[in-house]
Design an enzyme around this catalytic site. Structure first.
Site, PDB file in Angstrom:
ATOM      1  N   GLU A   1       4.732  -5.028   7.217  1.00 30.91           N
ATOM      2  CA  GLU A   1       3.980  -3.938   7.863  1.00 30.91           C
ATOM      3  C   GLU A   1       4.449  -3.678   9.285  1.00 30.91           C
ATOM      4  OE1 GLU A   1       2.638  -6.365   6.052  1.00 30.91           O
ATOM      5  OE2 GLU A   1       1.046  -5.572   4.759  1.00 30.91           O
TER       6      GLU A   1
ATOM      7  N   GLY B   1       0.733  -5.057   0.970  1.00 32.31           N
ATOM      8  CA  GLY B   1      -0.450  -5.158   0.116  1.00 32.31           C
ATOM      9  C   GLY B   1      -0.154  -5.821  -1.221  1.00 32.31           C
TER      10      GLY B   1
ATOM     11  N   ALA C   1       0.854  -1.182   0.000  1.00 38.84           N
ATOM     12  CA  ALA C   1       0.000   0.000   0.000  1.00 38.84           C
ATOM     13  C   ALA C   1       0.893   1.236   0.000  1.00 38.84           C
ATOM     14  CB  ALA C   1      -0.901  -0.015   1.234  1.00 38.84           C
TER      15      ALA C   1
ATOM     16  N   GLU D   1      -0.424  -9.394  -0.521  1.00 37.79           N
ATOM     17  CA  GLU D   1      -1.844  -9.674  -0.269  1.00 37.79           C
ATOM     18  C   GLU D   1      -2.639  -9.679  -1.580  1.00 37.79           C
ATOM     19  OE1 GLU D   1      -1.848  -6.454   2.586  1.00 37.79           O
ATOM     20  OE2 GLU D   1      -2.486  -7.820   4.158  1.00 37.79           O
TER      21      GLU D   1
HETATM   22  N1  CAA Z   1       4.641   3.127  -0.730  1.00 33.08           N
HETATM   23  C1  CAA Z   1       5.058   4.264  -1.296  1.00 33.08           C
HETATM   24  N2  CAA Z   1       6.230   4.384  -1.949  1.00 33.08           N
HETATM   25  C2  CAA Z   1       7.008   3.280  -2.027  1.00 33.08           C
HETATM   26  C3  CAA Z   1       6.630   2.051  -1.450  1.00 33.08           C
HETATM   27  C4  CAA Z   1       5.371   1.992  -0.770  1.00 33.08           C
HETATM   28  N3  CAA Z   1       4.888   0.869  -0.217  1.00 33.08           N
HETATM   29  N4  CAA Z   1       7.617   1.163  -1.667  1.00 33.08           N
HETATM   30  C5  CAA Z   1       8.568   1.793  -2.354  1.00 33.08           C
HETATM   31  N5  CAA Z   1       8.216   3.075  -2.582  1.00 33.08           N
HETATM   32  C6  CAA Z   1       8.956   4.112  -3.288  1.00 33.08           C
HETATM   33  C7  CAA Z   1      10.143   4.628  -2.465  1.00 33.08           C
HETATM   34  O1  CAA Z   1       9.708   5.591  -1.550  1.00 33.08           O
HETATM   35  C8  CAA Z   1      11.040   5.186  -3.540  1.00 33.08           C
HETATM   36  O2  CAA Z   1      10.543   6.430  -3.940  1.00 33.08           O
HETATM   37  P1  CAA Z   1      11.586   7.676  -4.195  1.00 33.08           P
HETATM   38  O3  CAA Z   1      12.441   7.192  -5.346  1.00 33.08           O
HETATM   39  O4  CAA Z   1      10.680   8.811  -4.540  1.00 33.08           O
HETATM   40  O5  CAA Z   1      12.357   7.833  -2.935  1.00 33.08           O
HETATM   41  C9  CAA Z   1      10.814   4.229  -4.709  1.00 33.08           C
HETATM   42  O6  CAA Z   1       9.565   3.556  -4.457  1.00 33.08           O
HETATM   43  C10 CAA Z   1      11.881   3.173  -4.829  1.00 33.08           C
HETATM   44  O7  CAA Z   1      12.004   2.531  -3.556  1.00 33.08           O
HETATM   45  P2  CAA Z   1      13.404   2.325  -2.815  1.00 33.08           P
HETATM   46  O8  CAA Z   1      14.346   3.443  -3.134  1.00 33.08           O
HETATM   47  O9  CAA Z   1      13.126   2.094  -1.375  1.00 33.08           O
HETATM   48  O10 CAA Z   1      13.917   0.993  -3.547  1.00 33.08           O
HETATM   49  P3  CAA Z   1      14.855  -0.146  -2.958  1.00 33.08           P
HETATM   50  O11 CAA Z   1      15.142  -1.041  -4.096  1.00 33.08           O
HETATM   51  O12 CAA Z   1      15.976   0.429  -2.185  1.00 33.08           O
HETATM   52  O13 CAA Z   1      13.920  -0.937  -1.871  1.00 33.08           O
HETATM   53  C11 CAA Z   1      11.906  -2.010  -1.130  1.00 33.08           C
HETATM   54  C12 CAA Z   1      12.795  -1.616  -2.320  1.00 33.08           C
HETATM   55  C13 CAA Z   1      12.606  -3.028  -0.227  1.00 33.08           C
HETATM   56  C14 CAA Z   1      10.634  -2.627  -1.702  1.00 33.08           C
HETATM   57  C15 CAA Z   1      11.563  -0.740  -0.294  1.00 33.08           C
HETATM   58  O14 CAA Z   1      11.090   0.263  -1.181  1.00 33.08           O
HETATM   59  C16 CAA Z   1      10.526  -0.946   0.751  1.00 33.08           C
HETATM   60  O15 CAA Z   1      10.803  -1.492   1.819  1.00 33.08           O
HETATM   61  N6  CAA Z   1       9.249  -0.517   0.475  1.00 33.08           N
HETATM   62  C17 CAA Z   1       8.190  -0.552   1.437  1.00 33.08           C
HETATM   63  C18 CAA Z   1       7.626  -1.961   1.586  1.00 33.08           C
HETATM   64  C19 CAA Z   1       6.513  -1.992   2.641  1.00 33.08           C
HETATM   65  O16 CAA Z   1       6.723  -1.653   3.791  1.00 33.08           O
HETATM   66  N7  CAA Z   1       5.294  -2.409   2.229  1.00 33.08           N
HETATM   67  C20 CAA Z   1       4.157  -2.471   3.106  1.00 33.08           C
HETATM   68  C21 CAA Z   1       3.308  -1.246   2.952  1.00 33.08           C
HETATM   69  S1  CAA Z   1       1.988  -1.162   4.135  1.00 33.08           S
HETATM   70  C22 CAA Z   1       0.784  -2.141   3.499  1.00 33.08           C
HETATM   71  O17 CAA Z   1       0.903  -2.713   2.442  1.00 33.08           O
HETATM   72  C23 CAA Z   1      -0.487  -2.237   4.350  1.00 33.08           C
HETATM   73  C24 CAA Z   1      -1.454  -3.268   3.887  1.00 33.08           C
HETATM   74  O18 CAA Z   1      -1.349  -4.422   4.240  1.00 33.08           O
HETATM   75  C25 CAA Z   1      -2.606  -2.892   3.082  1.00 33.08           C
END
Ligand code: CAA
Length: 258
Positions: free
Chosen positions: A132, A109, A65, A112
């Site tokens: 999460e 998400g 998400a 999911e």
């Molecule tokens: N939401 C918004 N933006 C996201 C995102 C997310 N879930 N995941 C990645 N991005 C964005 C980053 O902010 C970044 O944007 P900028 O270039 O503007 O800074 C871009 O995508 C690239 O990401 P990274 O620079 O972090 O790329 P990476 O290769 O170093 O890492 C990753 C990749 C491990 C996937 C890392 O991006 C990450 O940990 N993302 C978050 C994953 C996460 O926590 N997901 C759960 C979300 S909560 C949820 O989903 C609730 C639910 O159950 C409904």
């Protein structure tokens, strides 16, 4: 219909939907999920389509998400507005099969969403996870419910509590995905599987989907009873006559979806 957060095309009898927010690793925001729901419903209603493939990019199926969109939500935004997962279960109402073709990250998400599809074909670079807890929240679109059903309580607890990622090999061993293929063969594999399905009898396809899904909601006795009734009803279809006649005549069946 024109979309911004997804790309939609057809390949023969297959409807292909590609999540398309590459700069955010296909983070799932409200617009994307609304467009996804609309595209799925359009393919479901399209007589020419027999199966749907949902995919992302080579780097990310979806990284979860959209964290930026929800970071400042209050409890009332989340609860009353229900903006985060408002329409996520739309995909469950789709009656044609939806295959997830997953490359790269399928996190939160994203994992999911993949699990809401009927089965997952993974590229060898796929990584699944429910991170999460690192954000101080819990999975909110079925992660704590579908993971234990898919891969056992122990592995589900491990993934949700430690936030560790599972690679494609482990995901296949655990039963989360049905096949793992090299990244450059992912789309060919998924489209071939979807085409095989789309050339079967659509009523049989839809009944199988309904019956397998009931296995998650019913007792074994109820489920077997439901399956038996559906099985009997297939004898009212033209496709059953054609399928069995074609076997007896040693020729491929040509189904009319009737
Ligand atoms: N939401 C918004 N933006 C996201 C995102 C997310 N879930 N995941 C990645 N991005 C964005 C980053 O902010 C970044 O944007 P900028 O270039 O503007 O800074 C871009 O995508 C690239 O990401 P990274 O620079 O972090 O790329 P990476 O290769 O170093 O890492 C990753 C990749 C491990 C996937 C890392 O991006 C990450 O940990 N993302 C978050 C994953 C996460 O926590 N997901 C759960 C979300 S909560 C949820 O989903 C609730 C639910 O159950 C409904």
């Amino acid at each position: 219909m024109s979309y911004e957060a997804i790309l939609v095309e057809t390949q023969g009898k297959v409807g292909l939907i590609r999540l398309n927010r590459p700069k955010a690793l296909n983070a799932l925001n409200d617009q994307l999920m609304t467009e996804l729901g609309d595209a799925l419903k359009a393919f479901d209603a399209d007589e020419a389509i027999g199966c749907i493939v949902l995919t992302g990019s080579e780097k990310a199926f979806a990284a979860g998400a959209d964290i930026g969109a929800m970071a400042n939500y209050s409890y009332m935004d989340a609860f009353k507005g229900d903006y985060i997962t408002r329409n996520w279960e739309e995909i469950r109402r789709i009656r044609k099969p939806v295959i997830a073709a997953v490359a790269g990250f399928a996190l939160g998400g994203g994992c999911e969403l993949a699990m809401m599809c009927d089965f997952i074909i993974a590229a060898d670079n796929a990584k699944f996870g429910q991170p999460e807890i690192k954000l101080g929240v819990i999975p909110g679109a079925g992660g704590t419910q579908r993971l234990p059903r898919a891969i056992s309580k122990s592995k589900a607890m491990d993934m949700c509590l430690t936030a560790r990622m599972m690679d494609a090999v482990e995901a296949e061993r655990a039963g989360l995905v049905s096949r793992v293929v090299p990244l450059d063969q992912l789309m060919a594999e998924a489209l071939t599987a979807a085409t095989v399905i789309a050339n079967m009898s659509l009523p049989a396809i839809m009944m199988i989907k309904e019956s397998v899904n009931l296995a998650y909601e019913s007792t074994l006795t109820e489920g077997v009873h439901f399956e038996r009734r559906l099985f009997h009803s297939t004898f009212a279809t033209e496709d059953q006559k054609e399928g069995m006649q074609a076997f007896l005549e040693k020729r491929p069946a040509v189904f009319k979806n009737l």
